[in-house]
Each structure stands twice: as structure tokens, then as C-alpha cells.
Motif scaffolding. Structure first.
Motif, PDB file in Angstrom:
ATOM      1  N   ARG A  53       0.851  -1.185   0.000  1.00 46.55           N
ATOM      2  CA  ARG A  53       0.000   0.000   0.000  1.00 46.55           C
ATOM      3  C   ARG A  53       0.892   1.242   0.000  1.00 46.55           C
ATOM      4  NH1 ARG A  53      -5.268  -1.556   0.990  1.00 46.55           N
ATOM      5  NH2 ARG A  53      -5.532  -3.629   1.941  1.00 46.55           N
ATOM      6  N   ILE A  54       1.072   1.823  -1.190  1.00 49.13           N
ATOM      7  CA  ILE A  54       1.950   2.970  -1.325  1.00 49.13           C
ATOM      8  C   ILE A  54       1.379   4.187  -0.602  1.00 49.13           C
ATOM      9  CG2 ILE A  54       3.059   4.516  -2.998  1.00 49.13           C
ATOM     10  CD1 ILE A  54       4.180   1.686  -2.934  1.00 49.13           C
ATOM     11  N   GLY A  55       0.093   4.193  -0.331  1.00 50.24           N
ATOM     12  CA  GLY A  55      -0.517   5.295   0.408  1.00 50.24           C
ATOM     13  C   GLY A  55      -0.056   5.376   1.850  1.00 50.24           C
ATOM     14  N   LEU A  56       0.523   4.293   2.373  1.00 54.69           N
ATOM     15  CA  LEU A  56       1.060   4.298   3.735  1.00 54.69           C
ATOM     16  C   LEU A  56       2.494   4.822   3.695  1.00 54.69           C
ATOM     17  CD1 LEU A  56      -0.274   0.846   5.018  1.00 54.69           C
ATOM     18  CD2 LEU A  56      -1.276   3.123   5.342  1.00 54.69           C
ATOM     19  N   VAL A  78      -0.474  -7.015  -5.449  1.00 59.55           N
ATOM     20  CA  VAL A  78      -1.185  -5.754  -5.645  1.00 59.55           C
ATOM     21  C   VAL A  78      -0.312  -4.597  -5.183  1.00 59.55           C
ATOM     22  CG1 VAL A  78      -3.248  -4.414  -5.076  1.00 59.55           C
ATOM     23  CG2 VAL A  78      -3.396  -6.913  -5.283  1.00 59.55           C
ATOM     24  N   ILE A  79      -0.199  -3.567  -6.020  1.00 54.41           N
ATOM     25  CA  ILE A  79       0.506  -2.339  -5.637  1.00 54.41           C
ATOM     26  C   ILE A  79      -0.527  -1.220  -5.678  1.00 54.41           C
ATOM     27  CG2 ILE A  79       2.466  -0.825  -6.069  1.00 54.41           C
ATOM     28  CD1 ILE A  79       3.735  -3.114  -7.667  1.00 54.41           C
ATOM     29  N   ASP A  80      -0.982  -0.826  -4.510  1.00 55.16           N
ATOM     30  CA  ASP A  80      -2.100   0.115  -4.388  1.00 55.16           C
ATOM     31  C   ASP A  80      -1.600   1.552  -4.435  1.00 55.16           C
ATOM     32  OD1 ASP A  80      -4.827   0.716  -3.993  1.00 55.16           O
ATOM     33  OD2 ASP A  80      -4.472   1.059  -1.856  1.00 55.16           O
ATOM     34  N   GLU A  81      -2.241   2.370  -5.295  1.00 54.32           N
ATOM     35  CA  GLU A  81      -1.901   3.783  -5.482  1.00 54.32           C
ATOM     36  C   GLU A  81      -0.440   3.946  -5.919  1.00 54.32           C
ATOM     37  OE1 GLU A  81      -4.171   5.784  -5.742  1.00 54.32           O
ATOM     38  OE2 GLU A  81      -5.838   5.065  -4.535  1.00 54.32           O
ATOM     39  N   TRP A  82      -0.053   3.179  -6.918  1.00 53.80           N
ATOM     40  CA  TRP A  82       1.317   3.188  -7.417  1.00 53.80           C
ATOM     41  C   TRP A  82       1.751   4.551  -7.928  1.00 53.80           C
ATOM     42  CZ3 TRP A  82       2.939   4.712 -12.190  1.00 53.80           C
ATOM     43  CH2 TRP A  82       1.930   4.886 -13.157  1.00 53.80           C
ATOM     44  N   GLN A  83       0.795   5.373  -8.389  1.00 55.98           N
ATOM     45  CA  GLN A  83       1.149   6.644  -9.030  1.00 55.98           C
ATOM     46  C   GLN A  83       1.853   7.606  -8.078  1.00 55.98           C
ATOM     47  OE1 GLN A  83      -2.096   5.991  -8.247  1.00 55.98           O
ATOM     48  NE2 GLN A  83      -2.460   7.636  -6.773  1.00 55.98           N
ATOM     49  N   LYS A 102       5.487 -13.471 -18.171  1.00 64.27           N
ATOM     50  CA  LYS A 102       4.674 -14.408 -17.389  1.00 64.27           C
ATOM     51  C   LYS A 102       3.400 -13.717 -16.902  1.00 64.27           C
ATOM     52  CE  LYS A 102       4.721 -17.109 -13.105  1.00 64.27           C
ATOM     53  NZ  LYS A 102       5.499 -17.449 -11.882  1.00 64.27           N
ATOM     54  N   PRO A 103       2.224 -14.255 -17.181  1.00 64.37           N
ATOM     55  CA  PRO A 103       0.975 -13.563 -16.852  1.00 64.37           C
ATOM     56  C   PRO A 103       0.657 -13.545 -15.360  1.00 64.37           C
ATOM     57  CG  PRO A 103       0.494 -15.712 -17.790  1.00 64.37           C
ATOM     58  CD  PRO A 103       1.974 -15.521 -17.916  1.00 64.37           C
ATOM     59  N   GLY A 104      -0.147 -12.557 -14.967  1.00 64.91           N
ATOM     60  CA  GLY A 104      -0.718 -12.520 -13.626  1.00 64.91           C
ATOM     61  C   GLY A 104       0.240 -12.204 -12.507  1.00 64.91           C
ATOM     62  N   GLN A 105       1.263 -11.388 -12.767  1.00 64.54           N
ATOM     63  CA  GLN A 105       2.231 -11.103 -11.711  1.00 64.54           C
ATOM     64  C   GLN A 105       1.819  -9.930 -10.815  1.00 64.54           C
ATOM     65  OE1 GLN A 105       6.508 -11.302 -12.859  1.00 64.54           O
ATOM     66  NE2 GLN A 105       5.725 -11.597 -14.926  1.00 64.54           N
ATOM     67  N   PHE A 106       1.307  -8.858 -11.431  1.00 57.23           N
ATOM     68  CA  PHE A 106       1.040  -7.637 -10.665  1.00 57.23           C
ATOM     69  C   PHE A 106      -0.319  -7.034 -11.025  1.00 57.23           C
ATOM     70  CE2 PHE A 106       5.649  -7.892 -11.337  1.00 57.23           C
ATOM     71  CZ  PHE A 106       6.079  -7.961 -10.017  1.00 57.23           C
ATOM     72  N   ILE A 107      -0.944  -6.432 -10.009  1.00 61.36           N
ATOM     73  CA  ILE A 107      -2.144  -5.615 -10.207  1.00 61.36           C
ATOM     74  C   ILE A 107      -1.845  -4.255  -9.605  1.00 61.36           C
ATOM     75  CG2 ILE A 107      -4.624  -5.415  -9.869  1.00 61.36           C
ATOM     76  CD1 ILE A 107      -4.679  -8.395  -9.167  1.00 61.36           C
ATOM     77  N   LEU A 108      -1.859  -3.228 -10.422  1.00 59.45           N
ATOM     78  CA  LEU A 108      -1.614  -1.877  -9.959  1.00 59.45           C
ATOM     79  C   LEU A 108      -2.932  -1.120  -9.886  1.00 59.45           C
ATOM     80  CD1 LEU A 108       0.917  -2.856 -11.844  1.00 59.45           C
ATOM     81  CD2 LEU A 108       1.677  -0.509 -11.559  1.00 59.45           C
ATOM     82  N   THR A 109      -3.156  -0.371  -8.834  1.00 63.88           N
ATOM     83  CA  THR A 109      -4.350   0.458  -8.762  1.00 63.88           C
ATOM     84  C   THR A 109      -3.923   1.924  -8.756  1.00 63.88           C
ATOM     85  OG1 THR A 109      -4.595   0.788  -6.361  1.00 63.88           O
ATOM     86  CG2 THR A 109      -5.351  -1.309  -7.276  1.00 63.88           C
ATOM     87  N   GLY A 110      -4.723   2.761  -9.405  1.00 63.48           N
ATOM     88  CA  GLY A 110      -4.395   4.177  -9.456  1.00 63.48           C
ATOM     89  C   GLY A 110      -5.638   5.041  -9.483  1.00 63.48           C
ATOM     90  N   SER A 111      -5.695   6.028  -8.584  1.00 65.85           N
ATOM     91  CA  SER A 111      -6.827   6.966  -8.564  1.00 65.85           C
ATOM     92  C   SER A 111      -6.439   8.311  -9.158  1.00 65.85           C
ATOM     93  CB  SER A 111      -7.337   7.154  -7.131  1.00 65.85           C
ATOM     94  OG  SER A 111      -6.298   7.599  -6.282  1.00 65.85           O
ATOM     95  N   ALA A 112      -5.283   8.351  -9.816  1.00 62.50           N
ATOM     96  CA  ALA A 112      -4.849   9.571 -10.504  1.00 62.50           C
ATOM     97  C   ALA A 112      -3.819   9.185 -11.549  1.00 62.50           C
ATOM     98  CB  ALA A 112      -4.244  10.572  -9.526  1.00 62.50           C
ATOM     99  N   GLN A 113      -3.785   9.957 -12.615  1.00 55.04           N
ATOM    100  CA  GLN A 113      -2.741   9.751 -13.601  1.00 55.04           C
ATOM    101  C   GLN A 113      -1.437  10.321 -13.054  1.00 55.04           C
ATOM    102  OE1 GLN A 113      -3.871  11.182 -17.489  1.00 55.04           O
ATOM    103  NE2 GLN A 113      -5.941  10.391 -17.285  1.00 55.04           N
ATOM    104  N   PRO A 114      -0.320   9.610 -13.219  1.00 54.84           N
ATOM    105  CA  PRO A 114       0.952  10.070 -12.658  1.00 54.84           C
ATOM    106  C   PRO A 114       1.558  11.194 -13.484  1.00 54.84           C
ATOM    107  CG  PRO A 114       1.325   8.125 -13.967  1.00 54.84           C
ATOM    108  CD  PRO A 114      -0.177   8.357 -13.965  1.00 54.84           C
ATOM    109  N   ASN A 115       2.585  11.794 -12.946  1.00 52.32           N
ATOM    110  CA  ASN A 115       3.382  12.753 -13.704  1.00 52.32           C
ATOM    111  C   ASN A 115       4.053  12.006 -14.852  1.00 52.32           C
ATOM    112  OD1 ASN A 115       5.356  14.496 -14.718  1.00 52.32           O
ATOM    113  ND2 ASN A 115       5.735  15.434 -12.716  1.00 52.32           N
ATOM    114  N   LYS A 116       3.640  12.287 -16.086  1.00 53.96           N
ATOM    115  CA  LYS A 116       4.106  11.529 -17.242  1.00 53.96           C
ATOM    116  C   LYS A 116       5.601  11.658 -17.454  1.00 53.96           C
ATOM    117  CE  LYS A 116      -0.353  11.840 -19.592  1.00 53.96           C
ATOM    118  NZ  LYS A 116      -1.102  12.348 -20.777  1.00 53.96           N
TER     119      LYS A 116
END
Length: 428
Positions: A53-56, A78-83, A102-116
Motif C-alpha cells: 500500500r503505497i498510500g502508507l 497488488v501495488i495500491d496507489e502506485w502513481q 509471465k501472466p498474472g504477476q502484478f495488479i496496480l491500482t491508481g486513482s490519478a494519472q501520474p506525472n508523465k
């Protein structure tokens, strides 16, 4: 992909579950985006076996020092709020490359687009993207879902007894489809929605380098122009931007709307034309809606009773609800997109869904069945106009329908060849 070890207790299934499952079987990583509180973290953890949880603060500080630490854990991880630490994206992309995809390794969640500028690789071919919205009426148990959007495209339909009244719709518009609010009362929901908006304007918008108070005014302006395609000058004037030049005020309004789009709070619905290469698709100004219809109700500061008493306001908010529903259901159909139609002759259709293969369907949205004839006439005009267009590769719609609020039945009108569907019968 099966559900993981982190499956939350009391998890409410989402229509996007099977799409996420399929993507995890195909891609090394999947990013699930969406506005705050829409449920993307719950859905992602339902398929995960470990989480960062990157938010922590401790997790964020560790990832800032070494982005690879965010990837540690049993897959799917799962990497939560990776942005919040954009370098994580490139680290995930590199890890997928090193494992030959290899499939199914990571799930990233994002509630904002990151600094490109801080993301060096697009992730194309390695990271699949999904966009999640708040819960549909079907997912929250408010719609029977017995009239399937996918089924209509297959020519499948059975009449349904619905007997829907308007009061519950006004209440659901105010409460919204937020997973954590589904079982709350309207009063409790309004308090929590105010907290959502406070976080948006006091924390998220300032992170974009903009003033939260100004963004609040812009959101109120968009709420007053809900479902329209306003000019930036109009938004700026409604937001009370006092700039020496109109152009500067318009650019300021556009910047705030851009930030709200990056936070997945505001969504565009673009114009449609039958020829896929038609310039009008690009030239038609987009309409703006919110990620959930309850945000419009809160920005306008209206109650369910106030909505019931103002038919014009109810109609606008009900249209917002229907666009939300169509967007959720279309997101599960491969390659489907939601548009609207408006031409120089004044002909309009509230929504058009077009599939990847070019098949399409058109919808008009009305509060009650008493407006059916008017809506049917518009749909017939659209159908006839497209049929006469020699550039249209798919001139005939698969179906046309009028979505209504209050209604007794979901039925097929033989005289017009158009479906009448109360929104609480529609589903995936």
C-alpha cells in the motif's frame, strides 16, 4: 485467474471481475484505474495474494528509495496507489520483461494519472489497463439486470414486469454507487460524500498545482452544465474566474477540468458519426459527466425531494445516471464505447454504443414513458439518416431503445421497432 488469498470479507462482486481475471491470464500486469472510493482496491485485492500500500508512509518512503521493494510479495501482487511513486511503473515493466511476460504477476491500482515525465515507458504489451467506475444499479442490487445489454446486441430479449417509481431513483442519484455507501442512509451518505469532496479539493487538486477552491467552482459549473458540451468561456464565467482576458480565463477553466479528468472525477463522452473516419467525431465537442451522478447532486446541493419537485433537474440527473449505467455495462463488452450524437440539423441521440466491429445501438433517455413517442421519433430520424449515408459501413443499428425512469414494463414496441426499458431492468 481465481480469486486470491486477500479476498475481502463481504466482497460484493463487480461486473469487471471476469475481465480482470481474463487480463491476468493474458498479461504480466494489469492496471485498474478509477476515482477514489470506486472499489478498485477491493476488486484488485480480491485477486491478489499479497499487497503493498503505497498510500502508507513507510511503504512510500521505501519505494521512493528503491522502487523494487514495492514488488516484493507473492503473485498476483497488488501495488495500491502506485502513481504516488511513478518509478514503480518502470520497475513493473522491467520485471515483466525479465520473466518473459509471465501472466498474472502484478495488479496496480491508481486513482490519478501520474506525472508523465516520471514514467519512461508506456507499458505497452506488458501492462494491460482497465477503468473501473462506481457500482452500477445491477451490481448494487437496485436493477434486476434481466434486460441484458450484451443480449440485446445478440438479438435476445424477454419482456419484464418492472413497476419502477421515481422516488427511489432520486434517492439513488443522491446516494450514488459508492461501494462503501450502498448500505448507508441518504443522510450518512451525504456526509461521507462531503468528505470525499473535501479530500479532492484540499489534498488531490493542490497536488496538481491548482487551487482547490477554484476546482470546486469549476465542478459546480460543470454540474450546472451537466450533459452539455459547454465552451471553456462558459465554464470560466460560471466558475467566477475574473481574468483580464477571456482567453486566460478559458485556459484556466480547461486546466482545472484537465486535472479533474486526471483524477478520474470527470469523464468525457465524445460525439459519434457512422463513418469511422468522419471528421465530425473529432470536431464535436465532448459532453462532461461525473464519475458518479451523486457528485453532481452534491455539487448542486440538492436533496432527493428537491429533485422530485424539479422535473427539469431530475431529467438532467437521470440522464447522468443512465450514461453511468451504460458506461459500466459497455466497459465489459470488448471494445465498446459510449458516445452521443448531435448534428447541424438539430438531430440528437442521448447515447450511442459502438462495438469494435462497427455494430451500434442508439438510446434516448426520458424520465417516463409519456415521452416515448417523442424519443422514438428522434431515434427513427437518426436511423433513417445513417441509412442514407453512403459512407456508413454499418448503416443499420442492431437496436434502438428508450431508457426510462418510471415504467411498468420493459417491452418491445412493435409499431416503432424500439425497446422501452426502465433503467432498473437493464444490466450486463
Amino acid at each position: 485467474m481465481k480469486k486470491g488469498k486477500l479476498l475481502p470479507e463481504g466482497y460484493m462482486p463487480r461486473l469487471l471481475d471476469h475481465v480482470l481475471s481474463e487480463r491476468l491470464d493474458q498479461a504480466g500486469a494489469v492496471e485498474v484505474t478509477g476515482t477514489m472510493w470506486c472499489g478498485k482496491t477491493w476488486t484488485s485485492t480480491a485477486f491478489g495474494n499479497s499487497i503493498t500500500r503505497i498510500g502508507l508512509t513507510p511503504a512510500r518512503l521505501a519505494a521512493e528509495a528503491d522502487p523494487a521493494t514495492a514488488l516484493i510479495g507473492e503473485t498476483p501482487h497488488v501495488i495500491d496507489e502506485w502513481q504516488d511513486v511513478p518509478a514503480i511503473w518502470d520497475e513493473v515493466r522491467m520485471q515483466v520483461d525479465e520473466t518473459a511476460g509471465k501472466p498474472g504477476q502484478f495488479i496496480l491500482t491508481g486513482s490519478a494519472q501520474p506525472n508523465k515525465e516520471k514514467v519512461h515507458h508506456s507499458g505497452a504489451g506488458r501492462i494491460s489497463r482497465l477503468h473501473m467506475r462506481t457500482m452500477s444499479l445491477q451490481e448494487s442490487g437496485r436493477s434486476s439486470g434481466k434486460v441484458s445489454l450484451a443480449g440485446l446486441f445478440r438479438g435476445e430479449f424477454e419482456p419484464q414486469l418492472v413497476q419502477q417509481k421515481l422516488l427511489p431513483l432520486a434517492e439513488w442519484i443522491c446516494q450514488g454507487g459508492w461501494p462503501s455507501l450502498i448500505h448507508n442512509g441518504i443522510t450518512d451518505s451525504s456526509v461521507l460524500l462531503d468528505s470525499y469532496l473535501d479530500a479532492l479539493f484540499e489534498v488531490n487538486i493542490p497536488r496538481k498545482g491548482l487551487k482547490g477552491a477554484e476546482s470546486r467552482n469549476v465542478m459546480q459549473a460543470l454540474a450546472r452544465n451537466l450533459g452539455s458540451a459547454p465552451r471553456w468561456y462558459t465554464v470560466a464565467a460560471d466558475a467566477r474566474f475574473d481574468q483580464p482576458e477571456k482567453k486566460a480565463a478559458a485556459e484556466k477553466a480547461a486546466a482545472h477540468v484537465g486535472a479533474l479528468k486526471e483524477l478520474y472525477v470527470v469523464e468525457e463522452v465524445c460525439g459519434w458519426d457512422a463513418p469511422i473516419r468522419s471528421k465530425s467525431r473529432l470536431r464535436t465537442k465532448p459532453k462532461y459527466y461525473f464519475a458518479d451522478p451523486s457528485l453532481a447532486a452534491r455539487m448542486l446541493n440538492v436533496t432527493a425531494q428537491r429533485i422530485l419537485e424539479d422535473g427539469q433537474l431530475f431529467g438532467v440527473l437521470f440522464e447522468s445516471l443512465c450514461i453511468h449505467e451504460l458506461s459500466v455495462y459497455a466497459s465489459v463488452l470488448p471494445g465498446a464505447n459510449v458516445f452521443y450524437y448531435r448534428d447541424s440539423d438539430g438531430l440528437e441521440a442521448d447515447a450511442v454504443i459502438e462495438l469494435r466491429d462497427g455494430r451500434w445501438a442508439a438510446f434516448e433517455i426520458k424520465l417516463g414513458e409519456n415521452r416515448f413517442r417523442e424519443a422514438a421519433a428522434s431515434l427513427k430520424r437518426l436511423k433513417d439518416k445513417v441509412a442514407l449515408n453512403p459512407a456508413a459501413e454499418n448503416p443499420e443499428p442492431v437496436f434502438t431503445a428508450v431508457l426510462v425512469g418510471a415504467g411498468e414494463y420493459a417491452r418491445y414496441d412493435k409499431e416503432t421497432g424500439i425497446y422501452i426499458i426502465p433503467i432498473t431492468a437493464l444490466g450486463m
